[in-house]
Design a protein around this motif. Structure first.
Motif, PDB file in Angstrom:
ATOM      1  N   LEU B  43       0.879  -1.158   0.000  1.00 41.72           N
ATOM      2  CA  LEU B  43       0.000   0.000   0.000  1.00 41.72           C
ATOM      3  C   LEU B  43       0.920   1.212   0.000  1.00 41.72           C
ATOM      4  CD1 LEU B  43      -3.009   0.709   0.254  1.00 41.72           C
ATOM      5  CD2 LEU B  43      -2.731   0.609   2.736  1.00 41.72           C
ATOM      6  N   LYS B  51      -2.444   5.702   4.345  1.00 46.91           N
ATOM      7  CA  LYS B  51      -1.978   4.320   4.446  1.00 46.91           C
ATOM      8  C   LYS B  51      -2.186   3.754   5.854  1.00 46.91           C
ATOM      9  CE  LYS B  51       2.308   5.226   3.338  1.00 46.91           C
ATOM     10  NZ  LYS B  51       2.283   6.701   3.262  1.00 46.91           N
ATOM     11  N   THR B  54      -5.777   3.336   6.783  1.00 44.72           N
ATOM     12  CA  THR B  54      -6.384   2.137   6.207  1.00 44.72           C
ATOM     13  C   THR B  54      -6.052   0.910   7.052  1.00 44.72           C
ATOM     14  OG1 THR B  54      -6.054   3.128   4.040  1.00 44.72           O
ATOM     15  CG2 THR B  54      -6.590   0.783   4.099  1.00 44.72           C
ATOM     16  N   ASP B 176       3.069  -1.798   9.052  1.00 45.34           N
ATOM     17  CA  ASP B 176       3.037  -0.368   8.761  1.00 45.34           C
ATOM     18  C   ASP B 176       4.445   0.215   8.761  1.00 45.34           C
ATOM     19  OD1 ASP B 176       2.214   2.174   8.276  1.00 45.34           O
ATOM     20  OD2 ASP B 176       0.858   2.330   9.986  1.00 45.34           O
ATOM     21  N   ALA B 208       2.232  -1.242   4.310  1.00 45.19           N
ATOM     22  CA  ALA B 208       2.189   0.188   3.984  1.00 45.19           C
ATOM     23  C   ALA B 208       3.616   0.706   3.933  1.00 45.19           C
ATOM     24  CB  ALA B 208       1.389   0.938   5.037  1.00 45.19           C
ATOM     25  N   GLN B 210       6.373   3.975   2.398  1.00 49.59           N
ATOM     26  CA  GLN B 210       6.683   5.163   1.599  1.00 49.59           C
ATOM     27  C   GLN B 210       7.808   4.860   0.626  1.00 49.59           C
ATOM     28  OE1 GLN B 210       7.088   9.042   3.222  1.00 49.59           O
ATOM     29  NE2 GLN B 210       6.032   8.480   5.107  1.00 49.59           N
TER      30      GLN B 210
END
Lengths: 297, 274
Positions: B43, B51, B54, B176, B208, B210
């Motif tokens: 994600l 993100k 979610t 995450d 998730a 970046q």
């Protein structure tokens, strides 16, 4: 010299009584970061309920069992009706809630049982142990020694509970990080229910011992204030800290009263503990055994 | 290797969810995504794209931040899970590893791992065996097992957090931002372990990130979020080669590397609006 030891031992033993109250604070603070001002009221409630029940004709064991049930039910209700609603609020909000709770508990308890002071007899006389008096010439109160024994057993049991059990570990996890604890499925409500129930139990033990020594009266609620310097000295999160802190405060109080008191005209037992606590805050704010705040830079 | 085959039945599906914080701030504006069993799904998106929200919506950790799923449904193994508590969800096999690791700092590494098994009432022997299983994937944690986790390195804390989640025996892990604040070498190591866990333990991951480049290298499938909406999805390989993705998230374009100032300028003119 004998006199010095007599004062020291008397101080240490009465310090254990402070530790018992401090323990209740530590339990709740450890698990939820809340300074539970109502702990003193819980001690009062436990003692008065027990005495009230015995006056109604219940036997010792029966009264003890019923009081325990009342304390635990009260703790669970507190969690359910007050704390659960305030979850994720700032700490000061929770602290204020416990102050409110204090007055509510005090009022309700006196409403039910009346407010006149009463005596409480556990069957252990507050007399010197003759064996020690004969050998060493030191007066050691039978009752205070018993109280110390009870405290020792409770601390050992709590330490084991925190270190070795599933719930105990969950409790420390919640104390460290609510959200992370939730993310791996630890239910906060369950943990808090356990903690408040345990604090209720500790209050019961403290209430019985304090009540037996000083009589069951409203002044019992102020034992909470006596626990404050103990907590500052020992650290708010530490079970052993509550014990060591209690011992130090107890000993220093009595020694100061006997040796320093006459120089300044006496009567310093009541406040010397707070002076020590203040000094400690300046030097070591987390207390002797409190958890250091870990900061990564 | 072709990952374009027909997707397996989704183990987790999020259907058009909307999330509002504090009753006013609309963060997710209709996000839908699926995680097929045994897959790694990434994600992706910039800061504030939604993100973490979610993931927290799925794991039901939103309530603690005054967030609320106001529309849409979330299903796990065909059952609606959006009204369950985190505890019930962990029991069903969904566990989240939060952004920023969130280890229990005053507990030792091993105690951290043990708390992960809180929802499972298992014998000491089983607990021991599961610990060994985690140590097998994270040998470093075995060396540091008696250290207070607050004093271990960032990489070790990330490993502790993933290991702790593994102790709950999940079938799906919501991971995450595992790369946050870690050295590139450690990031590779952790992603390698994620792939290992996926292959050997059949754990599905919703990840998730970046760091688009590395996430697409390890994932099978990817979704790109922007401003609370999914603007694009596709197989990881396709996404990595997509010109827009290259330009927006990898800083690459046909004209070679662009300066940061030009990229900003370009983005202002052309935005993805779904």
């Amino acid at each position: 010299m004998t006199f010095f030891f007599e004062v020291l031992i008397g101080g240490l033993l009465s310090g254990v009584m402070y530790s018992l109250v401090a323990l209740g604070f530590v339990l709740i603070y450890k698990a939820s970061g809340v300074f539970n001002f109502a702990q003193g009221a819980l001690v009062f409630m436990a003692a008065l309920t027990f005495v009230g029940l015995t006056e109604m004709g219940l036997g010792f064991a029966m009264a003890l069992a019923v009081t325990l049930v009342v304390m635990i039910a009260g703790a669970l209700l507190t969690e359910r009706l007050v704390l659960r609603k305030l979850v994720n609020q700032p700490q000061i909000t929770l602290f204020m809630a416990t102050i409110g709770l204090t007055f509510f508990i005090e009022g309700l308890t006196q409403l039910v049982w009346g407010s006149q002071p009463r005596g409480l007899d556990l069957g252990i006389p507050d007399q010197p142990i003759e064996w020690v008096l004969d050998r060493a010439g030191i007066v050691v109160s039978q009752f205070e020694l018993f109280a110390a024994g009870v405290a020792a057993v409770m601390v050992a049991a709590l330490a084991l509970f925190f270190q070795k059990t599933r719930i105990g570990r969950g409790l420390r996890a919640v104390a460290d990080d609510h959200q992370a604890a939730q993310s791996i499925g630890i239910p906060l409500h369950l943990i808090w229910a356990y903690v408040w129930a345990a604090a209720g139990f500790v209050a019961l033990v403290a209430g019985l011992l304090w009540g037996a020594r000083n009589g069951v009266q409203f002044a019992l609620t102020f034992t909470a204030l006596k626990a404050l310097p103990v907590l500052i000295l020992g650290g708010f999160e530490s079970v052993p800290g509550a014990i060591i802190g209690g011992l130090i405060i107890g000993a220093v109080e009595k020694l100061a009263e006997v040796y320093v008191g006459p120089m300044v005209g006496g009567g310093i037992e009541g406040w010397v503990a707070y002076v020590i606590a203040l000094l400690f805050l300046l030097v070591r704010p987390e207390g002797l055994f409190g958890e250091k705040h870990i900061d990564r830079v | 290797m072709s990952t374009a085959a027909a997707p397996a039945a989704p183990i987790l599906s999020v259907n058009n969810i909307e999330v509002i914080y504090d009753h006013v701030i609309l963060v997710l504006k209709g996000v839908s995504l699926e995680v097929a069993e045994g897959r790694i799904v990434a994600l992706l998106g910039a800061n504030g794209a939604g993100k973490s929200t979610t993931l927290k919506a799925i794991s039901n950790l939103l309530a603690a931040e005054r967030g609320d799923v106001t529309k849409g449904t979330i299903e796990f193994k065909g059952r609606r899970v959006d009204k369950l508590t985190p505890n019930q969800l962990v029991r069903m096999g969904v566990c989240q590893v939060m952004e920023g690791r969130h280890c229990f700092q005053h507990l030792t590494v091993e105690e951290n791992l043990l708390t992960g098994a809180f929802t499972r009432r298992i014998s000491r022997a089983e607990l021991r065996a599961d610990l060994e299983r985690v140590y097998h994937y994270f040998p470093r944690l075995k060396q540091r097992r008696t250290s207070q986790s607050g004093y271990t390195s960032g990489g070790e804390q990330q490993m502790t957090a993933i290991g702790r989640a593994l102790m709950a025996k999940p079938t799906t892990i919501l991971l995450d931002e595992p790369s946050m604040g870690l050295a590139p070498q450690i990031v590779e190591e952790i992603f390698g372990i994620v792939r290992d866990l996926n292959a050997k333990e059949r754990v599905s991951f919703l990840l998730a990130e970046q760091n688009t480049m590395i996430a697409l290298r390890y994932a099978n499938y990817g979704y790109i979020l922007e401003n609370g909406r999914v603007v694009m999805d596709g197989d990881a390989g396709e996404l990595a080669n997509n010109e827009d993705v290259k330009e927006f998230y990898l800083g690459l374009s046909t004209a070679g590397r662009k300066s940061f100032r030009d990229v900003k300028h370009y983005r202002r003119r052309k935005r993805w609006l779904a």
